[in-house]
Design an enzyme around this catalytic site. Structure first.
Site, PDB file in Angstrom:
ATOM      1  N   VAL A  62       1.202   5.589  -1.484  1.00  0.00           N
ATOM      2  CA  VAL A  62       0.750   6.772  -2.222  1.00  0.00           C
ATOM      3  C   VAL A  62       1.962   7.652  -2.462  1.00  0.00           C
ATOM      4  O   VAL A  62       2.766   7.887  -1.542  1.00  0.00           O
ATOM      5  CB  VAL A  62      -0.315   7.564  -1.432  1.00  0.00           C
ATOM      6  CG1 VAL A  62      -0.782   8.783  -2.232  1.00  0.00           C
ATOM      7  CG2 VAL A  62      -1.502   6.675  -1.074  1.00  0.00           C
ATOM      8  N   TYR A  76      -4.311   2.887   9.784  1.00  0.00           N
ATOM      9  CA  TYR A  76      -5.264   1.899   9.304  1.00  0.00           C
ATOM     10  C   TYR A  76      -6.503   1.716  10.168  1.00  0.00           C
ATOM     11  O   TYR A  76      -7.472   1.108   9.713  1.00  0.00           O
ATOM     12  CB  TYR A  76      -4.546   0.562   9.092  1.00  0.00           C
ATOM     13  CG  TYR A  76      -3.580   0.640   7.930  1.00  0.00           C
ATOM     14  CD1 TYR A  76      -4.044   0.573   6.626  1.00  0.00           C
ATOM     15  CD2 TYR A  76      -2.222   0.823   8.138  1.00  0.00           C
ATOM     16  CE1 TYR A  76      -3.181   0.665   5.553  1.00  0.00           C
ATOM     17  CE2 TYR A  76      -1.341   0.921   7.064  1.00  0.00           C
ATOM     18  CZ  TYR A  76      -1.826   0.847   5.780  1.00  0.00           C
ATOM     19  OH  TYR A  76      -0.967   0.959   4.714  1.00  0.00           O
ATOM     20  N   VAL A 117       0.858  -1.187   0.000  1.00  0.00           N
ATOM     21  CA  VAL A 117       0.000   0.000   0.000  1.00  0.00           C
ATOM     22  C   VAL A 117       0.893   1.235   0.000  1.00  0.00           C
ATOM     23  O   VAL A 117       1.727   1.403   0.902  1.00  0.00           O
ATOM     24  CB  VAL A 117      -0.921   0.031   1.234  1.00  0.00           C
ATOM     25  CG1 VAL A 117      -1.795   1.286   1.221  1.00  0.00           C
ATOM     26  CG2 VAL A 117      -1.786  -1.221   1.280  1.00  0.00           C
ATOM     27  N   PHE A 127       4.624  -9.526   5.483  1.00  0.00           N
ATOM     28  CA  PHE A 127       4.414  -9.559   4.035  1.00  0.00           C
ATOM     29  C   PHE A 127       4.143  -8.153   3.523  1.00  0.00           C
ATOM     30  O   PHE A 127       3.905  -7.238   4.306  1.00  0.00           O
ATOM     31  CB  PHE A 127       3.267 -10.492   3.660  1.00  0.00           C
ATOM     32  CG  PHE A 127       1.987 -10.259   4.417  1.00  0.00           C
ATOM     33  CD1 PHE A 127       1.081  -9.296   3.999  1.00  0.00           C
ATOM     34  CD2 PHE A 127       1.681 -10.993   5.567  1.00  0.00           C
ATOM     35  CE1 PHE A 127      -0.105  -9.075   4.699  1.00  0.00           C
ATOM     36  CE2 PHE A 127       0.509 -10.772   6.259  1.00  0.00           C
ATOM     37  CZ  PHE A 127      -0.381  -9.820   5.828  1.00  0.00           C
ATOM     38  N   GLU A 180       2.952   2.369   9.582  1.00  0.00           N
ATOM     39  CA  GLU A 180       2.674   3.367  10.607  1.00  0.00           C
ATOM     40  C   GLU A 180       1.466   2.918  11.415  1.00  0.00           C
ATOM     41  O   GLU A 180       0.542   2.302  10.877  1.00  0.00           O
ATOM     42  CB  GLU A 180       2.399   4.740   9.994  1.00  0.00           C
ATOM     43  CG  GLU A 180       3.598   5.384   9.311  1.00  0.00           C
ATOM     44  CD  GLU A 180       3.298   6.800   8.871  1.00  0.00           C
ATOM     45  OE1 GLU A 180       2.856   7.614   9.708  1.00  0.00           O
ATOM     46  OE2 GLU A 180       3.489   7.085   7.675  1.00  0.00           O
ATOM     47  N   ALA A 192      -5.679   7.578  -0.580  1.00  0.00           N
ATOM     48  CA  ALA A 192      -5.647   6.317   0.167  1.00  0.00           C
ATOM     49  C   ALA A 192      -7.040   5.915   0.629  1.00  0.00           C
ATOM     50  O   ALA A 192      -7.394   4.728   0.604  1.00  0.00           O
ATOM     51  CB  ALA A 192      -4.710   6.441   1.367  1.00  0.00           C
ATOM     52  N   GLY A 220      -7.032  12.311   0.066  1.00  0.00           N
ATOM     53  CA  GLY A 220      -8.136  11.369  -0.060  1.00  0.00           C
ATOM     54  C   GLY A 220      -7.863  10.194  -0.976  1.00  0.00           C
ATOM     55  O   GLY A 220      -8.755   9.355  -1.179  1.00  0.00           O
TER      56      GLY A 220
END
Length: 406
Positions: A87, A126, A85, A406, A122, A97, A95
């Protein structure tokens, strides 16, 4: 700024571009080299790498791998291992993500997968997407000169070293054939093994693999490597790092532990990932030879289908608790469920405990208590007696643990 398109990336060129977007976002990784670019199709499952485009340019990516996750009681449910994941720094806090991860969750739900998990770069990102820490791991340093085992500790079975050429054929077979019932265990898919192989082969210095059990019937393995080898023969602190200890049985655990303890020319063993309830200190005559030097969050779990997740795990105790769940991203999860050891079913009564979906992820594997979540303000308690009932129901015999990143 408008996000014109979020879609699956399917060509090698787009997958390479996505890989470099992720590496740029993480800062600490160099761009993909030639060998990695040539293998890009083996590092991602087809149809699961997503890209977010702004004005026609790829600015963010996320992918996942399909598998299963083990719940308390041993049941396995469909699981998406979310990773990569990222950006681009030029497009953060706009906005992107939010749109991308929301899209991914809806896709995972449409595939019928019950949970998703990731390893977070971080700790503050999430939770707003419904993820929560569901398991943790510990780093243990062991001083070998003081690490004599107690007389009553078993010997374990035979252990042998593998040649480098056979490692990546044998290890996946061992894992698949001996996967343990511990909560939090997940599949290690082909793309994960390929990534491990690339990292090992690209890393400088020596790396070793040993397996437990007779050829063709192995039940565990350990991967390890030395560090600080420039001064190896004159150093007073020669250190070996245990990268991956897969020992799902007592025999495998004891055999592999004795193997690494008996390595010559080693002053310190560093176990990078052990379960928080690992028995190692109890096996030592001098338990202070083993020192827990740190713990870190491991599994960040996102419940995608709350009824299936709660309905598939086992419970203890005889009580019943009603839990009201709110999920702003997957509305089908916003419901009240009555949970008991006998069944999980929808309820129309007032919920005794009210939570956001992230709290369900935190307690699902038994890695934290309802009481602690309530203390943190993550549970609205409408019936104080329900906290004790819920904690009894969700109690587990083994700490949840996955053992991989992972």
């Amino acid at each position: 700024m408008s996000i014109h398109d979020i879609r699956v990336l399917d060509s090698d060129d787009e997958l390479i571009q996505a890989g470099n977007v992720f590496r740029t976002a993480m800062i600490g990784f160099a761009p993909l080299d030639t060998a990695q670019r040539d293998l890009i199709g083996k590092l991602a499952e087809p149809g699961r790498t997503l890209g977010a485009f702004v004005d026609g340019s790829l600015v963010a990516t996320a992918d996942s791998a399909a598998g299963t996750l083990t719940l308390p009681g041993g049941a396995r449910v469909g699981h998406a291992a979310v990773t990569h994941v990222g950006v681009l720094p030029s497009h953060t806090r706009r906005g992107v993500a939010t749109a991308l991860l929301g899209h991914q969750l809806r896709d995972i739900a449409a595939r019928g997968e019950v949970v998703a998990s990731l390893r977070a770069s971080e700790a503050t990102i999430y939770e707003r997407f419904g993820y929560a820490v569901a398991s943790s791991s510990g780093t243990v340093e062991l001083l070998t000169q003081r690490a004599a085992l107690r007389p009553g500790v078993g010997a374990g079975g035979p252990v042998r070293l593998l040649d480098a050429a056979e490692v990546w054929d044998i290890l996946p077979r061992i894992y698949t054939a001996n996967r343990p019932p511990r909560p939090g265990t997940i599949d290690r898919p082909a793309v994960w093994w390929q990534g491990q192989r690339l990292r090992a082969e690209a890393a400088p210095g020596a790396r070793y693999v040993a397996v437990h059990g007779a050829p063709g019937a192995e039940t565990g393995f350990v991967r390890y490597h030395p560090v600080g080898t420039d001064a190896w023969f004159v150093s007073g602190e020669r250190t070996v790092v245990v990268d991956d200890l897969f020992a799902p049985t007592e025999e495998a655990y004891l055999g592999l532990l004795r193997f690494v303890l008996d390595l010559d020319l080693v002053d310190k063993l560093v176990f990078g990932m052990l379960a928080l309830d690992d028995p190692l200190p109890w096996l030592l005559r001098d338990r202070r030879a083993a020192r827990l030097t740190g713990t870190r969050d491991e599994t960040w779990l996102r419940v995608v289908d709350v009824a299936a997740a709660l309905g598939s795990r086992a419970y203890t105790g005889t009580g019943t608790v009603t839990i009201g769940v709110t999920d702003p991203l997957l509305e089908a999860n916003s419901r009240t469920l009555a949970v008991s050891a006998a069944r999980v079913e929808s309820s129309t009564t007032t919920a005794q405990l009210e939570v956001d979906i992230s709290a369900v992820g935190a307690v699902l594997l038994g890695g934290t208590s309802w009481h602690d979540l309530a203390l943190a303000g993550l549970v609205r308690v409408n019936d104080t007696a329900a906290l004790a009932v819920a904690d009894e129901l969700f109690r587990v015999a083994e700490a949840p643990f996955s053992g991989i990143y992972f």
